[in-house]
Design a protein around this motif. Structure first.
Motif, PDB file in Angstrom:
ATOM      1  N   TRP A 259      -2.855  13.895  -5.862  1.00 26.81           N
ATOM      2  CA  TRP A 259      -2.517  12.492  -6.144  1.00 26.81           C
ATOM      3  C   TRP A 259      -2.414  11.692  -4.861  1.00 26.81           C
TER       4      TRP A 259
ATOM      5  N   MET B 161      -3.241   3.197   6.009  1.00 26.11           N
ATOM      6  CA  MET B 161      -3.854   4.210   5.154  1.00 26.11           C
ATOM      7  C   MET B 161      -4.822   5.077   5.950  1.00 26.11           C
TER       8      MET B 161
ATOM      9  N   LEU C 128      -6.944   3.231  -1.842  1.00 26.17           N
ATOM     10  CA  LEU C 128      -6.497   2.127  -0.999  1.00 26.17           C
ATOM     11  C   LEU C 128      -7.448   1.908   0.175  1.00 26.17           C
TER      12      LEU C 128
ATOM     13  N   VAL D  29       2.117   6.502  -6.953  1.00 24.79           N
ATOM     14  CA  VAL D  29       1.061   7.358  -7.519  1.00 24.79           C
ATOM     15  C   VAL D  29       1.462   8.830  -7.403  1.00 24.79           C
ATOM     16  N   VAL D  30       2.000   9.217  -6.242  1.00 22.79           N
ATOM     17  CA  VAL D  30       2.378  10.620  -6.056  1.00 22.79           C
ATOM     18  C   VAL D  30       3.534  10.985  -6.991  1.00 22.79           C
TER      19      VAL D  30
ATOM     20  N   ILE E 299       2.401   1.779  -3.325  1.00 18.74           N
ATOM     21  CA  ILE E 299       1.450   2.322  -4.300  1.00 18.74           C
ATOM     22  C   ILE E 299       1.284   3.832  -4.101  1.00 18.74           C
ATOM     23  N   VAL E 300       1.173   4.254  -2.846  1.00 18.10           N
ATOM     24  CA  VAL E 300       1.006   5.690  -2.570  1.00 18.10           C
ATOM     25  C   VAL E 300       2.197   6.480  -3.114  1.00 18.10           C
TER      26      VAL E 300
ATOM     27  N   ALA F 281      -4.585   8.369  -4.057  1.00 16.37           N
ATOM     28  CA  ALA F 281      -3.976   7.096  -3.661  1.00 16.37           C
ATOM     29  C   ALA F 281      -4.539   6.615  -2.326  1.00 16.37           C
TER      30      ALA F 281
ATOM     31  N   ALA G 132       0.834  -1.211   0.000  1.00 17.50           N
ATOM     32  CA  ALA G 132       0.000   0.000   0.000  1.00 17.50           C
ATOM     33  C   ALA G 132       0.870   1.263   0.000  1.00 17.50           C
ATOM     34  N   VAL G 133       1.874   1.286   0.864  1.00 15.88           N
ATOM     35  CA  VAL G 133       2.750   2.459   0.927  1.00 15.88           C
ATOM     36  C   VAL G 133       3.478   2.642  -0.405  1.00 15.88           C
TER      37      VAL G 133
END
Lengths: 243, 169
Positions: free
Chosen positions: B70, B88, B78, A41-42, A37-38, B74, A34-35
């Protein structure tokens, strides 16, 4: 359904048993994914945003008549006091500014030859699309080609539609020609319809960031910003050399 | 009955709670996703919205203005998918807390700005200022509450976390 009673409060990563248990390992992995992906994406987003910001300016495009370079303001008059004005034709506060005493005093100072007025027409209220701010800004440059920028500017604020109402349509902008003394209406209409000065409008938006302008309207007299909260008719009269 | 159980029964017990947490996840995630998506096409507007808060130095305003939408997308996605749910949710609560501080400081300093929360932003007409700031802060606090519920009870229905770790329990 042996899992039913386990669902509930236990935070992931907070498992029974040793830290090497599969639950811990797997849920740590989901957090890592998850991290990741974040971050990805950024990172991609920053690149996209940079491209979106600069991609709208075609550096080969030309500025309107009387303007030297893409992103430069339209300059009017040749008085000793330089007045820089950043406005968006769609911005309600700009409408109040222009229809109120500031707009009247600026026009007076311009007519009396006290100031050089440099109008930085912005079009940032379109929420990333080509909408009424861009259309109106473009039309003002079409008018500038025929020496009618100030006339268009005053017409637009006098007839300003509500923000985000879509009011500055191509048709309405075209009909301004009669009111502002455009002689070559065919060229003007074509220029309005084609958004011929779209790149110039985008370049002005970018320049605003470099000029550290935080919003519209912004007025600077000889480079010094006037606080609009405390601006009075008297203080502006003095600043414009009318007093 | 300890605190945790008390909380659990107040929130509807082990059968209902995971559904409530799912609702919280979808609400916070949905709001973040929409807020990000509305801003993402307009990087200039976002930079100006950040600039209107007058808290960051120039270069950072550009970076934050461009990156923030963004980040929201994200985190929102999630949370909706339920991947790394707890982390998250923490991050979302933290981000929303930053927004609350930003809005509160703008209010305290007497700035008249639109929060830029869903696009737009920048300086606005001062009329109705207090109510606008209060409603923005209350909305963000409510979302923080929901995010913290997810932090406390990260296990919920229809989450990728649950699917990916199901075999272990």
């Amino acid at each position: 359904m042996s899992t039913t009673k386990d669902r509930g409060d236990r935070p992931e990563g907070y498992s029974v048993g040793t830290s090497a248990s599969p639950v811990k390992t797997r849920s740590t992995r989901t957090v890592n994914i998850a991290v990741g992906i974040v971050v990805a994406v950024v990172a991609v987003g920053l690149v996209v945003a940079a491209v979106l910001s600069s991609g709208r300016v075609d550096t080969n495009a030309k500025p309107p008549t009387g303007v030297t370079a893409l992103g430069d303001p339209v300059a009017l008059g040749s008085g000793a006091i330089t007045v820089d004005l950043w406005e968006d034709f769609q911005c309600p506060a700009c409408g109040q500014f222009e229809r109120g005493f500031p707009g009247q005093l600026i026009s007076k100072a311009l007519d009396e030859g006290r100031i050089q007025l440099r109008v930085h027409v912005l079009s940032f209220l379109d929420r990333g699309k080509v909408a009424e701010s861009t259309r109106a800004a473009n039309a003002s440059f079409c008018a500038a080609d025929q020496g009618r920028f100030k006339e268009f500017h005053d017409w637009a604020y006098a007839n300003q539609p509500a923000e985000y109402s879509g009011g500055y349509t191509t048709e309405i902008l075209t009909t301004s020609a009669g009111d502002i003394g455009i002689t070559d209406t065919a060229t003007f209409s074509q220029c309005v319809a084609d958004l011929s000065y779209r790149s110039h409008a985008a370049a002005l938006n970018e320049r605003m960031l470099d000029d550290n302008v935080g919003g519209t309207p912004t007025i600077r007299v000889n480079g010094e910003e006037l606080d609009l909260q405390t601006l009075t008719e008297e203080s502006l009269t003095r600043a414009l050399g009318l007093g | 009955m300890d605190m945790l159980e008390a909380t659990r029964s107040r929130l509807g017990g082990p059968r209902v709670l995971p559904w409530r947490v799912l609702a919280a996840r979808l609400t916070v995630g949905g709001v973040l996703l929409v807020a990000g998506a509305l801003k993402v096409r307009d990087p200039l507007g976002s930079v100006l919205a950040v600039r209107a808060y007058e808290v960051l130095p120039g270069p950072l305003e550009t970076l934050v203005g461009r990156g923030l939408p963004w980040l929201e997308i994200a985190l929102g996605l999630l949370l909706i998918l339920g991947l790394g749910t707890r982390a998250m949710a923490w991050a979302s609560a933290g981000l929303l807390a930053v927004f609350v501080v930003g809005i509160a400081q703008a209010w305290a300093r007497g700035l008249s700005i639109d929060c830029g929360c869903f696009g737009g932003g920048g300086a606005v007409d001062p009329a109705g200022k207090a109510w606008r700031y209060i409603s923005e802060i209350l909305r963000d606090l409510a979302l923080i509450g929901l995010a913290l519920l997810v932090v406390r009870h990260p296990r919920s229905r229809l989450s990728l976390d649950h699917h990916l770790t199901r075999g272990d329990t």
